[in-house]
Design a protein around this motif. Structure first.
Motif, PDB file in Angstrom:
ATOM      1  N   ARG A  21       0.677  -1.138  -0.070  1.00 52.48           N
ATOM      2  CA  ARG A  21      -0.028   0.063  -0.125  1.00 52.48           C
ATOM      3  C   ARG A  21       0.764   1.025  -0.157  1.00 52.48           C
ATOM      4  O   ARG A  21       1.868   1.430   0.675  1.00 52.48           O
ATOM      5  N   ARG A  25       0.275   5.462  12.912  1.00 56.42           N
ATOM      6  CA  ARG A  25      -0.814   4.825  12.626  1.00 56.42           C
ATOM      7  C   ARG A  25      -0.938   4.146  11.360  1.00 56.42           C
ATOM      8  O   ARG A  25      -1.918   3.137  11.248  1.00 56.42           O
ATOM      9  N   SER A  26      -0.364   4.500  10.373  1.00 58.15           N
ATOM     10  CA  SER A  26      -0.375   4.220   8.956  1.00 58.15           C
ATOM     11  C   SER A  26      -0.046   2.625   8.855  1.00 58.15           C
ATOM     12  O   SER A  26       0.918   2.419   9.404  1.00 58.15           O
ATOM     13  N   ARG A  27      -0.684   2.073   7.949  1.00 57.73           N
ATOM     14  CA  ARG A  27      -0.260   0.459   7.678  1.00 57.73           C
ATOM     15  C   ARG A  27       0.834   0.427   6.776  1.00 57.73           C
ATOM     16  O   ARG A  27       1.913  -0.604   6.685  1.00 57.73           O
ATOM     17  N   TRP A  63      -1.921  10.358   1.355  1.00 58.84           N
ATOM     18  CA  TRP A  63      -2.209  11.220   2.250  1.00 58.84           C
ATOM     19  C   TRP A  63      -1.014  11.733   2.827  1.00 58.84           C
ATOM     20  O   TRP A  63      -1.038  12.996   3.116  1.00 58.84           O
ATOM     21  N   SER A  64      -0.096  10.857   3.314  1.00 59.10           N
ATOM     22  CA  SER A  64       1.099  11.273   4.011  1.00 59.10           C
ATOM     23  C   SER A  64       1.740  12.003   3.093  1.00 59.10           C
ATOM     24  O   SER A  64       2.541  13.086   3.585  1.00 59.10           O
ATOM     25  N   ARG A 120       0.552  10.406  11.495  1.00 59.88           N
ATOM     26  CA  ARG A 120      -0.139   9.429  10.865  1.00 59.88           C
ATOM     27  C   ARG A 120       0.942   8.505  10.517  1.00 59.88           C
ATOM     28  O   ARG A 120       0.460   7.279  10.266  1.00 59.88           O
ATOM     29  N   GLN A 121       2.294   8.775  10.574  1.00 57.48           N
ATOM     30  CA  GLN A 121       2.999   7.732  10.335  1.00 57.48           C
ATOM     31  C   GLN A 121       3.176   6.531  11.478  1.00 57.48           C
ATOM     32  O   GLN A 121       3.432   5.405  11.264  1.00 57.48           O
ATOM     33  N   ASP A 147       0.803   5.234   0.770  1.00 56.93           N
ATOM     34  CA  ASP A 147       0.196   6.336   1.718  1.00 56.93           C
ATOM     35  C   ASP A 147       0.095   7.770   1.107  1.00 56.93           C
ATOM     36  O   ASP A 147       1.051   8.255   1.511  1.00 56.93           O
ATOM     37  N   PRO A 160       3.457   3.089   6.220  1.00 58.72           N
ATOM     38  CA  PRO A 160       3.946   4.568   6.447  1.00 58.72           C
ATOM     39  C   PRO A 160       5.291   4.809   5.562  1.00 58.72           C
ATOM     40  O   PRO A 160       5.978   4.123   5.219  1.00 58.72           O
TER      41      PRO A 160
END
Length: 464
Positions: free
Chosen positions: A194, A247-249, A198-199, A244-245, A196, A251
């Motif tokens: 995946r 929590r992200s799957r 948004w990050s 966010r880093q 990210d 990062p």
């Protein structure tokens, strides 16, 4: 490169050429800045933006590019980056005014972000141990050489043709690399990872807002809403990015990687060392033209001794680091460079390159040769091959952000004007940053677990 197999040799050449254009374009512009200002207008703030527009997008998107590289294939991402970089380079060369130039430079940085992590990841994915250290040493010698020879090439183009041709230097190496990629048939290691997005947006917008505030505060002042509002927005967005880093799957900046000793301490050393290198490169390229009045070519030639020493010694330093461990080299190298920066304090109104600048360049070249390959090898060798793309991206992002911030703070560092006093102020700050890099390395760096320590091995044999 006789120590490599044919495939490994091809990988090293591809990696060098792919990174070459991004490193070259990051520095070739330095000696062109006075000529750009004369033709298109703008003072030191415009000059800062020409440099930082490139670094903002390169720094902000390089993490996203590392994740994309791991997810969709390093070769595919490299091809896209090469083509996009070539198109953006042409746009820079044709820019009719500062605004278009700055926008095109930002596009160049975005394309460059696709190249650096994917190119170095090819080396770390196909080689390990002493062979990897040697390969990184060769890569470092040529790519850092591109950074250092950039001002010379830029100076020649500015003096003999036009600053616009400076940005067309990339076309030939890009074409050659696209042909090599087609012929080598390098294996892809595409994984359903995946990304990210948004990050990536938070990082790009946050860095952009912060750098805008740092550069433009000289013109508007910190009390102006045009400065403090973007500054606060940038801080909030970067805080949101870091949150966010966690929590992200998937990062972009895996904070857990910084718990690996050499990776965490090595990137801290990178921050100081590359901030110093960026500051030193900028002020030398611009001051030697605006102060003593050297031509663009002569200003570019000033750093040639550093380039020669890097090409001659960097590969050997990488091999030594693979054999003896990186700690000593990463500590001693920046301290030697700090001495070189202090030697620039001898630059006076009666300018003499041979006694005031050349000794500093030689000492800087020796220190840089000892530092860069061991630094890169220590950081990337600490991380598993499956995450080599993101590890490379993080390290490159740290080095670019270091340069980005120090150029954004240039007016503050030099005291508003890059005159002789400003040049000396920059030399003091450069020396302090180098020294911090050396101290951090000595405190934090150890031999990577995969590499046997000769002292420990001897002790084990004696115990047995």
């Amino acid at each position: 490169m006789n120590a490599f197999t044919p495939l490994q040799r091809g990988v090293v050449v591809v990696a060098i050429l792919a990174s070459f254009v991004t490193f070259l374009d990051g520095t070739v512009v330095t000696v062109a800045l006075p000529a750009i200002s004369r033709e298109l207008g703008g003072g030191i703030i415009t000059q800062q933006w020409v440099v930082d527009a490139y670094l903002i997008t390169l720094s902000a998107l390089i993490l996203l590019a590392g994740s994309v590289s791991d997810a969709y294939g390093r070769v595919t991402v490299m091809r896209i980056g090469l083509i996009a970089f070539g198109v953006a380079s042409v746009a820079v060369a044709l820019a009719p005014d500062p605004l278009v130039l700055i926008i095109a430079r930002a596009a160049q940085g975005a394309a460059g972000a696709l190249l650096v992590p994917s190119s170095l990841a090819l080396i770390t994915a196909t080689m390990r141990g002493e062979v990897q250290s040697r390969a990184i040493g060769v890569w470092t010698a040529f790519t850092t050489g591109a950074q250092l020879v950039g001002p010379l090439m830029g100076g020649l183009f500015v003096d003999l043709l036009s600053w616009r041709f400076v940005f067309l230097i990339n076309v030939l190496p890009i074409a050659v690399n696209l042909i090599l990629l087609q012929r080598l048939h390098l294996p892809e290691r595409e994984r359903p990872t995946r990304v990210d997005w948004w990050s990536g947006a938070l990082c790009a917008l946050g860095l952009g807002a912060l750098v805008f505030a740092l550069i433009e505060q000289e013109r508007f002042g910190w009390s102006s809403p045009a400065i403090w509002m973007p500054g606060i927005i940038g801080i909030v967005l970067m805080a949101a990015f870091l949150a966010r880093q966690q929590r992200s799957r998937a990062p972009l900046l895996p904070l857990s990687m910084f718990r690996v000793r050499n990776f965490g301490w090595g990137n801290l050393a990178t921050l100081f060392v590359y901030a110093a290198l960026s500051l030193n490169g900028f002020v030398i390229g611009v001051y030697l033209q605006q102060g003593p009045g050297l031509s663009a070519t002569a200003a570019g030639l000033a750093s040639l001794p550093v380039t020669i020493l890097m090409i001659v010694l960097s590969s050997r330093a990488g091999a030594w680091a693979g054999r003896f461990g990186p700690r000593l080299f990463m500590a001693a190298g920046p301290l030697v460079m700090a001495v070189g920066a202090l030697l620039l304090l001898t630059v006076a109104e009666r300018f003499d390159y041979w006694w005031q600048v050349l000794p500093a360049m030689i000492v800087l070249g020796l220190g840089l040769s000892l530092t860069v390959a061991p630094l890169t090898s220590a950081i990337l060798g600490a991380i598993d091959e499956s995450r080599s793309g993101i590890a490379s991206a993080v390290n490159n992002a740290v080095s670019r952000v270091a340069g980005l911030l120090v150029v954004a703070l240039l007016s503050t560092i030099v005291g508003g004007a890059l005159d002789q006093d400003g040049f000396h102020n920059a030399a003091w700050v450069t020396a302090a940053l180098f020294a911090l890099g050396g101290v951090v390395s000595w405190i934090g760096i150890r031999r990577n677990p995969a590499e046997p320590d000769p002292d420990e091995t001897d002790a084990a044999h004696e115990t047995a």
